[in-house]
Scaffold this active site. Structure first.
Site, PDB file in Angstrom:
ATOM      1  CB  SER A 155      -0.944  -0.037   1.204  1.00 45.67           C
ATOM      2  OG  SER A 155      -1.932   0.950   1.110  1.00 45.67           O
ATOM      3  CG  ASP A 248      -6.500  -2.310  -3.854  1.00 48.57           C
ATOM      4  OD1 ASP A 248      -6.880  -1.177  -3.489  1.00 48.57           O
ATOM      5  OD2 ASP A 248      -5.334  -2.707  -3.688  1.00 48.57           O
ATOM      6  CG  HIS A 278      -5.787  -1.998  -0.110  1.00 48.48           C
ATOM      7  ND1 HIS A 278      -4.854  -1.585  -1.029  1.00 48.48           N
ATOM      8  CD2 HIS A 278      -5.370  -1.517   1.091  1.00 48.48           C
ATOM      9  CE1 HIS A 278      -3.924  -0.877  -0.424  1.00 48.48           C
ATOM     10  NE2 HIS A 278      -4.196  -0.827   0.863  1.00 48.48           N
TER      11      HIS A 278
END
Length: 311
Positions: A155, A248, A278
């Site tokens: 991320s 995501d 995600h």
């Protein structure tokens, strides 16, 4: 928490009752992240790994995972946690780093970089770059090999890993052997089909992304070191593994960055996992997470050394 149809059943069972870490209010987000990490559960220790904390590079806290069963210098992974540049610390990634060290024989340096909005870009990147340069210069002091230093993160940590790789190339910094980008944040423009489609939880959505960029950039224009998708030239970067998740908002920017790396001649493995969201690989009880973690470990081993070198 709204869950997308088609989400992996194991993930859905856990995430249906998990707290959502929204990023509008940093203080609330940090508390929610601590609750989420506790709820997801990770192993606390591994007898095959020596874990120490220290401050390096003039003030950057790191947590070092040294694989004790490795004979000779081990490859090094400098790892950056996720959390939207606003939340998180090395505790987020403790279980992952233990596994990389214990199962993969990798010496891991997990970086506790400064967070926005108190410390907007480039503070966090400066910390990550300084820690990476320190790890390269001092690898032998923790059993590492300076010739095999990689960067990685998930991320926001993936954004930082990509940015460190770009900056190291541009500034003649530490020579990096590999970059591992897990569902990375890459593009502040937020103009992809997946970003437009993923407007609800779980774990991260378009609204969270908008707050993330607001906090991280602090009202200033993005540069390629803040949003690596803006880099015009990706040639000369280290080999890469890029992971994208179906549900995501960051899916399409990860896929596009992977395609651009390939087009620039960078040896790249581009992986899209269906049925996951995600941050899915943080759900330790889910089979999809276990498979993803195992693949990440094997990617590191394959690119940094062979299993025959691990006792």
């Amino acid at each position: 928490m709204a869950l997308p149809p088609g989400l992996d059943a194991d993930l859905a069972a856990v995430l249906a009752g998990a707290p959502h870490v929204g990023l509008a209010d940093p203080a609330k987000a940090r508390a929610a992240m601590r609750d989420l990490v506790a709820a997801l559960g990770e192993p606390e220790r591994d007898h095959r790994v020596e874990v120490t904390g220290r401050t390096v590079a003039g003030g950057v806290p790191v947590r070092i995972y040294r694989p004790v069963r490795v004979t000779g210098p081990a490859p090094v992974l400098v790892y950056f946690h996720g959390g939207g540049f606003v939340t998180g610390d090395p505790e987020n990634e403790h279980g992952r780093c233990l596994a990389f060290a214990g199962d993969g024989g990798i010496a891991v340096v997990s970086v506790d970089y400064r967070l926005a909005p108190e410390h907007p870009f480039p503070a966090g990147l400066d910390d990550c770059y300084a820690a990476c340069a320190w790890a390269h210069a001092h690898a032998s002091g923790f059993g590492g090999d300076p010739a095999r230093v990689a960067v990685g993160g998930g991320s926001a940590g993936g954004a930082l890993a990509a940015a460190v790789a770009l900056r190291a190339r541009d500034e003649g910094g530490p020579p990096l052997a590999f970059q591992m980008l897990l569902y990375p944040v890459l593009d502040d423009r937020m103009d992809t089909p997946s970003m437009r489609a993923c407007t609800e939880p779980p774990l991260f959505n378009r609204t969270d992304a908008a707050h993330m960029w607001r906090h991280y950039l602090g009202g200033r224009p993005a540069t390629p070191y803040a949003a690596p998708a803006r880099a015009r030239d990706l040639a000369g970067l280290p080999p890469a593994y890029v992971l994208a998740a179906e549900f995501d908002p960051l899916r399409d920017e990860a896929l596009e960055y992977g395609r651009r790396l390939i087009g620039a001649g960078v040896p790249t493995e581009l992986r899209h996992m269906a049925g996951v969201c995600h941050g899915f690989d943080g759900v330790a009880s889910a089979d999809s997470a276990r498979r993803a973690r195992a693949e990440q470990r094997d990617v590191l081993v394959r690119n940094l050394w062979t299993r025959q070198q691990i006792k």
